[in-house]
Design a protein around this motif. Structure first.
Motif, PDB file in Angstrom:
ATOM      1  N   LEU A 152      -3.785 -94.986 -53.795  1.00 56.52           N
ATOM      2  CA  LEU A 152      -3.789 -94.086 -55.123  1.00 56.52           C
ATOM      3  C   LEU A 152      -2.473 -93.185 -55.150  1.00 56.52           C
ATOM      4  O   LEU A 152      -2.220 -92.150 -55.854  1.00 56.52           O
ATOM      5  CB  LEU A 152      -4.982 -93.093 -55.220  1.00 56.52           C
ATOM      6  CG  LEU A 152      -6.138 -93.686 -55.496  1.00 56.52           C
ATOM      7  CD1 LEU A 152      -7.412 -92.862 -55.366  1.00 56.52           C
ATOM      8  CD2 LEU A 152      -6.237 -94.441 -56.791  1.00 56.52           C
ATOM      9  N   ASP A 153      -1.607 -93.624 -54.065  1.00 59.19           N
ATOM     10  CA  ASP A 153      -0.230 -92.928 -54.287  1.00 59.19           C
ATOM     11  C   ASP A 153       0.534 -93.218 -55.220  1.00 59.19           C
ATOM     12  O   ASP A 153       0.481 -94.538 -55.846  1.00 59.19           O
ATOM     13  CB  ASP A 153       0.475 -93.486 -52.921  1.00 59.19           C
ATOM     14  CG  ASP A 153       1.882 -92.710 -52.651  1.00 59.19           C
ATOM     15  OD1 ASP A 153       1.828 -91.472 -52.298  1.00 59.19           O
ATOM     16  OD2 ASP A 153       2.751 -93.520 -53.199  1.00 59.19           O
ATOM     17  N   GLU A 154       1.154 -92.438 -55.904  1.00 59.31           N
ATOM     18  CA  GLU A 154       1.940 -92.541 -57.191  1.00 59.31           C
ATOM     19  C   GLU A 154       2.922 -93.696 -57.232  1.00 59.31           C
ATOM     20  O   GLU A 154       2.951 -94.541 -57.878  1.00 59.31           O
ATOM     21  CB  GLU A 154       2.572 -91.305 -57.588  1.00 59.31           C
ATOM     22  CG  GLU A 154       3.204 -91.348 -59.001  1.00 59.31           C
ATOM     23  CD  GLU A 154       3.883 -90.078 -59.466  1.00 59.31           C
ATOM     24  OE1 GLU A 154       4.397 -90.096 -60.656  1.00 59.31           O
ATOM     25  OE2 GLU A 154       3.694 -89.050 -58.803  1.00 59.31           O
ATOM     26  N   ALA A 214       1.305 -93.878 -68.242  1.00 61.17           N
ATOM     27  CA  ALA A 214       0.360 -94.802 -68.718  1.00 61.17           C
ATOM     28  C   ALA A 214       0.762 -96.213 -68.885  1.00 61.17           C
ATOM     29  O   ALA A 214       1.960 -96.537 -69.111  1.00 61.17           O
ATOM     30  CB  ALA A 214      -0.183 -94.737 -70.260  1.00 61.17           C
ATOM     31  N   VAL A 215      -0.060 -97.240 -68.344  1.00 61.05           N
ATOM     32  CA  VAL A 215       0.420 -98.623 -68.103  1.00 61.05           C
ATOM     33  C   VAL A 215      -0.665 -99.618 -68.754  1.00 61.05           C
ATOM     34  O   VAL A 215      -1.815 -99.445 -68.514  1.00 61.05           O
ATOM     35  CB  VAL A 215       0.412 -99.035 -66.609  1.00 61.05           C
ATOM     36  CG1 VAL A 215       0.522-100.488 -66.515  1.00 61.05           C
ATOM     37  CG2 VAL A 215       1.249 -98.176 -65.828  1.00 61.05           C
ATOM     38  N   GLN A 216      -0.320-100.317 -69.687  1.00 57.11           N
ATOM     39  CA  GLN A 216      -0.967-101.191 -70.363  1.00 57.11           C
ATOM     40  C   GLN A 216      -0.880-102.623 -70.072  1.00 57.11           C
ATOM     41  O   GLN A 216       0.099-102.873 -69.729  1.00 57.11           O
ATOM     42  CB  GLN A 216      -1.164-100.977 -71.935  1.00 57.11           C
ATOM     43  CG  GLN A 216      -2.048-101.682 -72.885  1.00 57.11           C
ATOM     44  CD  GLN A 216      -2.270-100.900 -74.258  1.00 57.11           C
ATOM     45  OE1 GLN A 216      -1.472 -99.996 -74.824  1.00 57.11           O
ATOM     46  NE2 GLN A 216      -3.057-101.412 -75.100  1.00 57.11           N
ATOM     47  N   LEU A 241      -5.858-102.912 -55.400  1.00 51.82           N
ATOM     48  CA  LEU A 241      -5.515-101.830 -55.135  1.00 51.82           C
ATOM     49  C   LEU A 241      -5.986-101.617 -53.689  1.00 51.82           C
ATOM     50  O   LEU A 241      -5.203-100.969 -52.767  1.00 51.82           O
ATOM     51  CB  LEU A 241      -6.313-100.747 -55.661  1.00 51.82           C
ATOM     52  CG  LEU A 241      -5.823-100.661 -57.311  1.00 51.82           C
ATOM     53  CD1 LEU A 241      -6.989 -99.583 -58.035  1.00 51.82           C
ATOM     54  CD2 LEU A 241      -4.398-100.276 -57.589  1.00 51.82           C
ATOM     55  N   LEU A 242      -6.974-102.081 -53.323  1.00 57.17           N
ATOM     56  CA  LEU A 242      -7.628-101.937 -51.703  1.00 57.17           C
ATOM     57  C   LEU A 242      -6.858-102.801 -50.752  1.00 57.17           C
ATOM     58  O   LEU A 242      -6.999-102.897 -49.462  1.00 57.17           O
ATOM     59  CB  LEU A 242      -9.012-102.301 -51.987  1.00 57.17           C
ATOM     60  CG  LEU A 242      -9.760-101.378 -52.329  1.00 57.17           C
ATOM     61  CD1 LEU A 242     -11.202-101.419 -52.418  1.00 57.17           C
ATOM     62  CD2 LEU A 242      -9.579 -99.655 -51.973  1.00 57.17           C
ATOM     63  N   ASP A 243      -5.835-103.615 -51.201  1.00 53.23           N
ATOM     64  CA  ASP A 243      -4.898-104.276 -50.262  1.00 53.23           C
ATOM     65  C   ASP A 243      -3.914-103.276 -49.749  1.00 53.23           C
ATOM     66  O   ASP A 243      -3.273-103.516 -48.932  1.00 53.23           O
ATOM     67  CB  ASP A 243      -4.178-105.504 -51.039  1.00 53.23           C
ATOM     68  CG  ASP A 243      -5.067-106.737 -51.005  1.00 53.23           C
ATOM     69  OD1 ASP A 243      -5.828-106.878 -50.062  1.00 53.23           O
ATOM     70  OD2 ASP A 243      -4.767-107.750 -51.751  1.00 53.23           O
ATOM     71  N   CYS A 276       1.654-101.312 -58.071  1.00 53.88           N
ATOM     72  CA  CYS A 276       0.586-102.256 -58.034  1.00 53.88           C
ATOM     73  C   CYS A 276      -0.300-102.225 -59.153  1.00 53.88           C
ATOM     74  O   CYS A 276      -1.249-103.286 -59.385  1.00 53.88           O
ATOM     75  CB  CYS A 276      -0.253-101.761 -56.786  1.00 53.88           C
ATOM     76  SG  CYS A 276       0.502-102.355 -55.196  1.00 53.88           S
ATOM     77  N   LEU A 277      -0.215-101.306 -60.005  1.00 49.77           N
ATOM     78  CA  LEU A 277      -1.190-101.108 -61.247  1.00 49.77           C
ATOM     79  C   LEU A 277      -1.024-102.180 -62.111  1.00 49.77           C
ATOM     80  O   LEU A 277      -1.948-102.786 -62.822  1.00 49.77           O
ATOM     81  CB  LEU A 277      -1.029 -99.859 -61.690  1.00 49.77           C
ATOM     82  CG  LEU A 277      -2.141 -99.383 -62.863  1.00 49.77           C
ATOM     83  CD1 LEU A 277      -3.550 -99.568 -62.139  1.00 49.77           C
ATOM     84  CD2 LEU A 277      -2.141 -98.007 -63.427  1.00 49.77           C
ATOM     85  N   PRO A 278       0.274-102.584 -62.576  1.00 56.46           N
ATOM     86  CA  PRO A 278       0.343-103.665 -63.410  1.00 56.46           C
ATOM     87  C   PRO A 278      -0.533-105.006 -63.037  1.00 56.46           C
ATOM     88  O   PRO A 278      -1.137-105.665 -63.764  1.00 56.46           O
ATOM     89  CB  PRO A 278       1.867-103.852 -63.756  1.00 56.46           C
ATOM     90  CG  PRO A 278       2.458-102.371 -63.124  1.00 56.46           C
ATOM     91  CD  PRO A 278       1.551-102.114 -62.318  1.00 56.46           C
ATOM     92  N   LYS A 279      -0.103-105.184 -61.594  1.00 56.62           N
ATOM     93  CA  LYS A 279      -0.881-106.639 -61.129  1.00 56.62           C
ATOM     94  C   LYS A 279      -2.422-106.383 -61.053  1.00 56.62           C
ATOM     95  O   LYS A 279      -2.991-107.211 -61.299  1.00 56.62           O
ATOM     96  CB  LYS A 279      -0.391-106.678 -59.730  1.00 56.62           C
ATOM     97  CG  LYS A 279      -0.936-107.981 -58.955  1.00 56.62           C
ATOM     98  CD  LYS A 279      -0.475-108.188 -57.567  1.00 56.62           C
ATOM     99  CE  LYS A 279      -1.105-109.235 -57.095  1.00 56.62           C
ATOM    100  NZ  LYS A 279      -0.774-109.526 -55.508  1.00 56.62           N
ATOM    101  N   ALA A 280      -2.707-105.208 -60.836  1.00 52.21           N
ATOM    102  CA  ALA A 280      -4.231-104.851 -60.737  1.00 52.21           C
ATOM    103  C   ALA A 280      -4.893-104.992 -62.038  1.00 52.21           C
ATOM    104  O   ALA A 280      -6.076-105.456 -62.353  1.00 52.21           O
ATOM    105  CB  ALA A 280      -4.520-103.555 -60.246  1.00 52.21           C
ATOM    106  N   LEU A 281      -4.414-104.311 -63.257  1.00 49.22           N
ATOM    107  CA  LEU A 281      -4.566-104.667 -64.484  1.00 49.22           C
ATOM    108  C   LEU A 281      -4.752-105.961 -65.158  1.00 49.22           C
ATOM    109  O   LEU A 281      -5.735-106.436 -65.697  1.00 49.22           O
ATOM    110  CB  LEU A 281      -4.092-103.668 -65.441  1.00 49.22           C
ATOM    111  CG  LEU A 281      -3.935-102.105 -65.244  1.00 49.22           C
ATOM    112  CD1 LEU A 281      -3.086-101.572 -66.274  1.00 49.22           C
ATOM    113  CD2 LEU A 281      -5.598-101.734 -65.608  1.00 49.22           C
TER     114      LEU A 281
END
Length: 261
Positions: free
Chosen positions: A210-212, A174-176, A203-205, A218-223
């Motif tokens: 969706l690879d873990e 979980a990333v907030q 994400l689409l860069d 990338c998810l922290p930057k995306a959020l």
């Protein structure tokens, strides 16, 4: 169509219906709270979409499909239409994101809940807000929403938490990310779509978004980008007209002054 083409959107697959109008809606600003929205979408061209309209070239050169819960609410056959598009996208190897975008004025709550839940297993990225999560599976702790939605099928669940920012769930992670605070809200309509654009643009860069291991990075930057675009969308009237370019987003996040003249 001219406006879309001017923004770089390919409109070559647009279908014109000479017998049906283009839908429209109006926003009534009262000076307090959210604006009132009045929809005039019944019998519109888009409300007539059916599986027979689907064309292979829609997905032929694409790698991602984004859908919202508004489309299946528009007509008698639009739910079957959007489900088939999602199924074909998955079969063609596309990733699929789904924003439930609940609009209670467009359909009954029973049908909305049934259809939206039926579409969830067909998406890879699910993007609900707290109100939508509660509508779909009842009131739960935020972490429980993430857990239950992942069990339904998406690989990534990103929840919009309003003034608390957003949180992403994948695997056992979980990333907030905190919200960007704005002094005032001019028009909140379109903030959810801007949020989705910010998230997906990061994400689409990536070749395997969706690879873990990719999500770890990338998810922290995306959020963060999603939160920023969602916040900026509340600062002007209109759904998208004042949204920034990628370069402006990067300057804002980096704290750089923008050169305006």
């Amino acid at each position: 169509m001219s406006t879309l083409a001017g923004e770089g959107v390919d409109v070559s697959c647009v279908i014109r219906d000479k017998k049906a109008p283009t839908a429209i809606y109006f926003k009534e600003f009262k000076g307090y709270g959210d604006p009132m929205i009045y929809y005039y979408r019944k019998y519109s061209a888009a409300s007539k979409f059916s599986e027979a309209d689907i064309q292979p070239e829609w997905l032929a050169n694409a790698r991602h499909l984004h859908v919202t819960g508004i489309t299946p609410a528009l007509g008698e056959r639009t739910a079957d239409f959007i489900k088939k598009v999602m199924e074909q996208a998955k079969a063609n190897g596309l990733t699929v994101s789904f924003d439930p975008n609940l609009r209670r004025k467009l359909w009954s709550e029973e049908r909305a809940r049934r259809v939206l839940l039926s579409l969830m297993p067909l998406c890879d990225i699910f993007l609900p807000g707290l109100e939508e999560a509660k509508f779909l599976i009842g009131e739960q702790p935020v972490a429980e929403y993430g857990k239950q939605f992942l069990q339904i099928g998406p690989k990534l669940v990103v929840m919009k938490l309003g003034q608390e920012g957003s949180i992403g769930f994948y695997q056992n992670e979980a990333v907030q990310s905190p919200a960007f605070r704005m002094d005032k809200v001019v028009d909140p309509v379109g903030a959810g779509d801007a949020f989705a654009a910010g998230l997906l643009s990061v994400l689409l860069d990536e070749d395997q978004p969706l690879d873990e291991n990719v999500l770890d990075i990338c998810l922290p930057k995306a959020l963060k980008r999603a939160n920023l675009l969602g916040a900026l969308a509340t600062q002007f009237k209109g759904d998208w007209e004042g949204l920034p370019s990628i370069r402006e987003v990067e300057q804002y996040i980096e704290g750089q002054d923008m050169i305006t003249r």
